[in-house]
Enzyme design. Structure first.
Site, PDB file in Angstrom:
ATOM      1  N   GLY A  10      44.424  76.109  25.483  1.00 37.36           N
ATOM      2  CA  GLY A  10      44.879  76.973  26.566  1.00 37.36           C
ATOM      3  C   GLY A  10      46.215  77.595  26.236  1.00 37.36           C
ATOM      4  N   THR A  11      46.785  78.311  27.197  1.00 33.12           N
ATOM      5  CA  THR A  11      48.058  78.988  26.999  1.00 33.12           C
ATOM      6  C   THR A  11      48.899  78.945  28.270  1.00 33.12           C
ATOM      7  OG1 THR A  11      46.943  80.546  25.519  1.00 33.12           O
ATOM      8  CG2 THR A  11      49.176  81.108  26.209  1.00 33.12           C
ATOM      9  N   ALA A  12      50.176  78.588  28.114  1.00 30.92           N
ATOM     10  CA  ALA A  12      51.138  78.645  29.216  1.00 30.92           C
ATOM     11  C   ALA A  12      52.437  79.242  28.696  1.00 30.92           C
ATOM     12  CB  ALA A  12      51.388  77.259  29.795  1.00 30.92           C
TER      13      ALA A  12
END
Length: 205
Positions: A10-12
């Site tokens: 994922g990406t944050a």
């Protein structure tokens, strides 16, 4: 990919502005290249002045957030003051490091506003702690950080930081197969916090 890389997907992103902090993450929950959900929540409000954005195993993110909420509430009750952002980050850093033999499979951003102003901290699964003006974690880091590096400037407003966070997450969604399905955003200023969700934009053919 190794087993750890398969779990931390994922990406944050987090961005420090002149008047606050913006934390954002996409919503896809995947292990390796297997997608389990399109509605995962990876951005969490700890209190009015502190937030967490994380990627990895969803249960681990939720447990860490519950720990932060509990200890920050106890701190506020005991001292009659609001905890600093550094205190919250150091707490989670200690929790991650103390569980390094059987680690939480996460990468974490802790941000917020205290009496000293806005702060953003970055942690890996073992609790390494770094303070910075902006950061990206997860499998979409290379894509997101390219946008942040090119567009971030000191002194930008929360509104500008929000738009930049959206742009960075959208870039990761467009190329990273385990990132997608919308964006959760937490905006924190000296006046409190605001949560919002931006749904996935349909492709135009």
């Amino acid at each position: 990919m190794s087993s750890i890389e398969e779990l931390i997907t994922g990406t944050a992103v987090g961005i420090k502005a002149s008047d606050g902090i913006v934390l954002a993450a996409e919503k896809r929950v995947a292990y390796g290249f297997t997608m389990f959900s399109r509605s995962g929540k990876k951005v969490f409000r700890v209190n009015d002045s502190i937030g967490i954005a994380s990627i990895g195993i969803l249960a681990d993110m939720q447990v860490l957030t519950k720990i932060a909420k509990a200890y920050m509430s106890l701190y506020a009750l005991d001292t009659k003051t609001r905890p600093s952002i550094r205190s919250a980050a150091k707490l989670l850093s200690y929790v991650l490091f103390s569980n390094r033999v059987f680690p939480y499979f996460v990468e974490v951003l802790v941000g917020g506003v205290d009496d000293e102003g806005p702060h953003l901290f970055i942690m890996d699964a073992l609790g390494s702690l770094i303070e910075d003006d902006y950061a990206a974690v997860g499998t979409g880091t290379k894509l997101a950080i390219a946008i942040l590096e090119s567009n971030y400037r000191p002194g930008m407003t929360v509104k500008e930081a929000r738009e930049l966070a959206i742009k960075a997450i959208n870039q990761s969604i467009s190329r990273d197969p385990v990132s997608g399905d919308g964006i959760d955003i937490l905006t924190i200023t000296g006046n409190g916090s605001t949560e919002e969700t931006i749904p996935l934009q349909p492709l135009r053919l």
